[in-house]
Design a protein around this motif. Structure first.
Motif, short mmCIF file in Angstrom:
data_model
loop_
_atom_site.label_atom_id
_atom_site.label_comp_id
_atom_site.label_asym_id
_atom_site.label_seq_id
_atom_site.Cartn_x
_atom_site.Cartn_y
_atom_site.Cartn_z
N GLY A 1 0.87 -1.26 0.00
CA GLY A 1 0.24 -0.09 -0.05
C GLY A 1 0.92 1.40 -0.03
O GLY A 1 2.16 1.41 0.74
N ILE A 2 0.35 2.28 -0.49
CA ILE A 2 0.98 3.50 -0.72
C ILE A 2 0.13 4.63 0.00
O ILE A 2 -1.00 4.87 -0.24
CB ILE A 2 1.29 4.20 -2.02
CG1 ILE A 2 2.20 3.01 -2.92
CG2 ILE A 2 2.06 5.38 -2.30
CD1 ILE A 2 3.49 2.64 -2.34
N GLY A 3 0.75 5.18 1.21
CA GLY A 3 -0.12 6.13 1.65
C GLY A 3 -0.18 7.60 0.86
O GLY A 3 0.29 8.03 0.23
N ARG A 4 -1.57 7.99 1.05
CA ARG A 4 -2.13 9.19 0.21
C ARG A 4 -1.39 10.46 0.55
O ARG A 4 -1.00 11.15 -0.12
CB ARG A 4 -3.44 9.44 0.22
CG ARG A 4 -4.23 8.13 -0.63
CD ARG A 4 -5.68 8.51 -0.64
NE ARG A 4 -6.24 7.47 -1.47
CZ ARG A 4 -7.82 7.38 -1.79
NH1 ARG A 4 -8.43 8.27 -1.13
NH2 ARG A 4 -8.11 6.40 -2.13
N ASP A 5 -1.23 10.51 1.89
CA ASP A 5 -0.76 11.92 2.30
C ASP A 5 1.21 11.80 2.68
O ASP A 5 1.62 12.73 2.26
CB ASP A 5 -1.11 12.25 3.82
CG ASP A 5 -2.52 12.49 3.83
OD1 ASP A 5 -3.15 12.84 3.01
OD2 ASP A 5 -3.29 11.95 4.66
N THR A 6 1.46 10.70 2.87
CA THR A 6 2.89 10.79 3.24
C THR A 6 3.78 10.23 2.00
O THR A 6 4.93 10.00 1.99
CB THR A 6 3.33 9.80 4.61
OG1 THR A 6 2.78 8.32 4.32
CG2 THR A 6 2.45 10.60 6.05
N GLY A 7 3.13 9.03 1.34
CA GLY A 7 3.69 8.35 0.42
C GLY A 7 4.49 7.20 0.99
O GLY A 7 5.38 6.62 0.31
N GLY A 8 4.27 6.77 2.18
CA GLY A 8 4.80 5.73 2.77
C GLY A 8 4.36 4.59 2.22
O GLY A 8 3.26 4.43 1.81
#
Length: 170
Positions: A98-105
């Protein structure tokens, strides 16, 4: 010399005929066992390996997940009654990222679940399974990756369709 060649040719012909007859008999026996319907009291096992994706919140951040899910469905057909009992479902995630929408983590979800159910073949089966997402921030407990799975069956107990979505039912 010709007599010996004829004798050898006759012997080879007899061996070939015997071998062909044995092969035909074995083929008939094998076909008999494979052509029969699943007998009562037997297990009907179906596997799916397909893409799974979806969005869910992890530690307060929306994360878009994608990857593969492998599902094995084992339905035991009883000798006398329907619906089948039990139905066992094994599901495991494979390379789900998964790719975080806010952090790009980047988040990884993995794990396997095993579940037993009573199932009515005509209604199918719906279940949800939680998988591990390793913790992000140091003190935050890991949120589970929730996968909603729906399985359709035919009347012989074979699973015919699988739907798997991460994060919300659709």
């Amino acid at each position: 010399m010709k007599a010996r060649t004829r004798t050898r040719d006759k012997l080879m012909k007899t061996k070939n005929i015997a071998f062909t007859i044995i092969l035909l008999l074995l083929s008939c026996v094998a076909f008999t066992f494979t052509a029969q319907a699943d007998p009562p009291g037997q297990h009907v096992v179906t596997q799916f390996h397909q893409t799974v994706l979806g969005t869910q919140s992890v530690n307060g951040e929306l994360v878009d997940f994608y990857g593969m899910i492998h599902v094995v469905v084992d339905v035991q057909l009883p000798a006398v009654q329907l619906p089948p009992d039990p139905c066992r479902v094994h599901a495991n995630l494979s390379d789900v990222v998964g790719i975080g929408r806010d952090t790009g983590g980047t988040y990884h979800a993995d794990g396997a679940t095993d579940s037993d159910f009573m199932v009515d073949l005509s209604e199918g089966l719906s279940l949800e399974a939680d998988y591990l997402i390793p913790p992000g921030p140091p003190d935050a407990p890991p949120d589970p990756c929730r996968v909603f799975i729906s399985i359709a069956f035919d009347q012989s107990g074979h699973a015919t369709a699988l739907s798997a979505v991460i994060g919300s039912r659709q």
